[in-house]
Design an enzyme around this catalytic site. Structure first.
Site, mmCIF file in Angstrom:
data_model
loop_
_atom_site.group_PDB
_atom_site.id
_atom_site.type_symbol
_atom_site.label_atom_id
_atom_site.label_comp_id
_atom_site.label_asym_id
_atom_site.label_seq_id
_atom_site.Cartn_x
_atom_site.Cartn_y
_atom_site.Cartn_z
ATOM 1 N N ARG A 55 0.855 -1.199 0.000
ATOM 2 C CA ARG A 55 0.000 0.000 0.000
ATOM 3 C C ARG A 55 0.886 1.242 0.000
ATOM 4 O O ARG A 55 0.641 2.213 -0.703
ATOM 5 C CB ARG A 55 -0.958 0.018 1.202
ATOM 6 C CG ARG A 55 -1.655 1.378 1.361
ATOM 7 C CD ARG A 55 -2.886 1.388 2.273
ATOM 8 N NE ARG A 55 -2.798 0.512 3.420
ATOM 9 C CZ ARG A 55 -2.038 0.735 4.494
ATOM 10 N NH1 ARG A 55 -1.313 1.831 4.586
ATOM 11 N NH2 ARG A 55 -2.021 -0.139 5.487
ATOM 12 N N TYR A 108 -17.046 15.956 -15.891
ATOM 13 C CA TYR A 108 -17.376 14.540 -15.805
ATOM 14 C C TYR A 108 -18.432 14.354 -14.707
ATOM 15 O O TYR A 108 -18.302 14.892 -13.603
ATOM 16 C CB TYR A 108 -16.097 13.767 -15.482
ATOM 17 C CG TYR A 108 -16.329 12.307 -15.237
ATOM 18 C CD1 TYR A 108 -16.756 11.476 -16.262
ATOM 19 C CD2 TYR A 108 -16.131 11.755 -13.988
ATOM 20 C CE1 TYR A 108 -16.978 10.131 -16.041
ATOM 21 C CE2 TYR A 108 -16.341 10.406 -13.756
ATOM 22 C CZ TYR A 108 -16.767 9.603 -14.788
ATOM 23 O OH TYR A 108 -16.988 8.277 -14.566
ATOM 24 N N ASP A 180 -8.155 18.623 -14.654
ATOM 25 C CA ASP A 180 -8.412 17.248 -15.093
ATOM 26 C C ASP A 180 -7.970 17.164 -16.545
ATOM 27 O O ASP A 180 -8.603 17.743 -17.435
ATOM 28 C CB ASP A 180 -9.907 16.931 -14.928
ATOM 29 C CG ASP A 180 -10.235 15.479 -15.278
ATOM 30 O OD1 ASP A 180 -9.488 14.870 -16.064
ATOM 31 O OD2 ASP A 180 -11.261 14.969 -14.776
ATOM 32 N N LYS A 205 -8.646 6.016 -19.350
ATOM 33 C CA LYS A 205 -8.990 6.536 -20.672
ATOM 34 C C LYS A 205 -7.765 6.469 -21.603
ATOM 35 O O LYS A 205 -7.285 5.391 -21.872
ATOM 36 C CB LYS A 205 -9.582 7.934 -20.510
ATOM 37 C CG LYS A 205 -10.620 8.047 -19.372
ATOM 38 C CD LYS A 205 -11.881 7.251 -19.604
ATOM 39 C CE LYS A 205 -12.765 7.126 -18.377
ATOM 40 N NZ LYS A 205 -13.165 8.386 -17.743
HETATM 41 C C1 LIG Z 1 -13.626 8.838 -16.473
HETATM 42 C C2 LIG Z 1 -13.288 10.190 -16.007
HETATM 43 C C3 LIG Z 1 -13.023 10.441 -14.644
HETATM 44 C C4 LIG Z 1 -13.162 9.375 -13.579
HETATM 45 O O1 LIG Z 1 -12.220 8.379 -13.709
HETATM 46 P P1 LIG Z 1 -12.493 6.829 -13.301
HETATM 47 O O2 LIG Z 1 -11.221 6.169 -13.691
HETATM 48 O O3 LIG Z 1 -13.685 6.373 -14.075
HETATM 49 O O4 LIG Z 1 -12.733 6.811 -11.845
HETATM 50 C C5 LIG Z 1 -12.678 11.729 -14.293
HETATM 51 N N1 LIG Z 1 -12.586 12.718 -15.204
HETATM 52 C C6 LIG Z 1 -12.847 12.508 -16.508
HETATM 53 C C7 LIG Z 1 -12.740 13.645 -17.469
HETATM 54 C C8 LIG Z 1 -13.206 11.243 -16.955
HETATM 55 O O5 LIG Z 1 -13.487 11.059 -18.251
#
Ligand SMILES: *Cc1c(COP(=O)(O)O)cnc(C)c1O
Length: 385
Positions: A55, A108, A180, A205
């Site tokens: 961890r 998101y 983000d 992603k």
């Molecule tokens: C998918 C996504 C998230 C969240 O990420 P997870 O891996 O699904 O928890 C946050 N911001 C954006 C822009 C996303 O597309």
């Protein structure tokens, strides 16, 4: 910690080499999957390489974390079990009851849900701003604002925020700017170089890139904040596992070539959609008529692989188009090599229905993959009818 020896290398080279040092035991050129929870100590407290418990630290995760820091130009990278786990760790590190956050009016859905349904229960206040408009951001700031949150390009409306301008606003307000960077990836956009304090990723992603792993990341510009985040990462525990870390490291090696192809294909599809009689609006920052086009051209290498569009036939027609594609797979998520299609209003963004972030019912979102562009164009043409 980012490896100084990679600092002057180009992005593509860093993507492949940063953090990917040959295994000290065998010389394996790819970091092994250290599928292990604990480590033999040479006498009490005699740690080999600093590892005591997975961890707190795991060599496969360390490789990914060093790679992430090098790609974003930050001092510290941290890998989590998901993008939302990374966001949760960041917010609980930066915020206390009574603090205030500015969040974008286009984000998101899961990020909005985290603020509205989870973090707000702990006495954190939030206001919504149109972050593409600096005046709207300034107007939302209060004396208690500690964080300004930006998503650019945004999900699902592909809004563009001028990162350097909002970084100035945040600095003046004494708040941290969080970006983000999931939609752009560090190949297309470098928020820390533009003045952001922390970059957030859903590694699920483009970074992973193959729709086979869920993960998240934080990269801090500053070593002290990086240390604080690392403390909370360990204290809260939502770390990326060794196999997931390995998959993301593997995906990142082809990030640059994938992003080039995603963007090339998306550009062709956006041009086709603009001319299509059943489409009344195309949201793609690469189009000259997009309101954020000039800022995107200034702060991004190119315009990425995400497109949203609105159809003349309304919500029912938007849903029907999602059902009719054959190569574009109907599904949530984005950023994989395979093209995906979805209806944000009923799928990824159902959690913002009725809020200031509600998205139009006639909206369709595409994650344009790296298949042959002509095949993708033909598939969309038949689905639009
Ligand atoms: C998918 C996504 C998230 C969240 O990420 P997870 O891996 O699904 O928890 C946050 N911001 C954006 C822009 C996303 O597309």
């Amino acid at each position: 910690m980012s490896d100084d020896s990679h600092e002057h290398q180009s992005f593509e080279t860093r993507a492949i080499h940063a953090g990917n040092t040959a295994d000290p035991l065998t010389g394996a050129v790819v970091p092994p999957i250290y599928q292990v929870s604990t480590y033999k100590q040479d006498g009490v407290g005699g740690l080999r390489g600093g590892y005591e418990y997975s961890r707190s630290g795991n060599p496969t995760r360390t490789a990914l974390e060093e790679n992430l820091a090098a790609l974003e130009g930050g001092r510290r990278g941290l890998a989590f079990a998901s993008g939302l786990a990374a966001e949760d760790c960041l917010l609980r590190t930066l915020l206390s009851p009574g603090d205030h956050v500015v969040i974008p009016n286009d984000a998101y859905g899961g990020t909005f849900r985290l603020f509205a349904k989870v973090v707000s229960r702990w006495g954190v206040e939030w206001s919504v701003a149109d972050t593409s408009d600096p005046a709207s951001v300034r107007a939302a700031i209060t004396p208690k604002t500690k964080v300004i949150w930006v998503e650019t390009p945004s999900n699902p409306l592909l809004g563009i925020t001028d990162i350097a301008v909002v970084a100035d606003i945040a600095r003046t307000a004494g708040a941290k700017l969080v970006v983000d960077n999931t939609f752009a990836s560090p190949y297309l956009q470098q928020p820390l170089a533009l003045g952001a304090d922390v970059v957030v990723h859903s590694l699920t992603k483009y970074m992973g890139g193959h729709s086979d792993v869920v993960g998240g990341a934080l990269v801090a510009a500053d070593a002290a904040l990086g240390e604080e985040l690392a403390y909370h990462q360990n204290a809260m525990g939502a770390v990326a596992g060794p196999f997931d870390s390995w998959l993301v490291l593997r995906g990142i090696k082809t990030l640059a070539v994938r992003m080039d192809r995603h963007a090339e294909n998306a550009g062709k599809i956006a041009e086709m959609l603009v001319r299509h009689p059943k489409v009344h609006t195309v949201l793609y920052p690469g189009l000259p008529e997009h309101p954020g086009h000039e800022i995107a051209a200034k702060q991004m290498r190119n315009f990425g692989g995400m497109i949203s569009f609105r159809v003349t036939g309304g919500e029912e027609e938007a849903v029907a188009i999602c059902d009719r594609t054959k190569i574009f797979t109907l599904g949530e998520s984005l950023g994989g090599v395979e093209s995906l299609i979805e209806h944000p209003g009923r799928m990824t963004h159902a959690s913002v229905a009725g809020s200031a972030l509600e998205v139009p019912g006639d909206l369709v979102r595409l994650s344009v993959g790296i298949e042959n562009a002509d095949d993708l164009l033909a598939d969309l043409a038949q689905a639009l009818g």
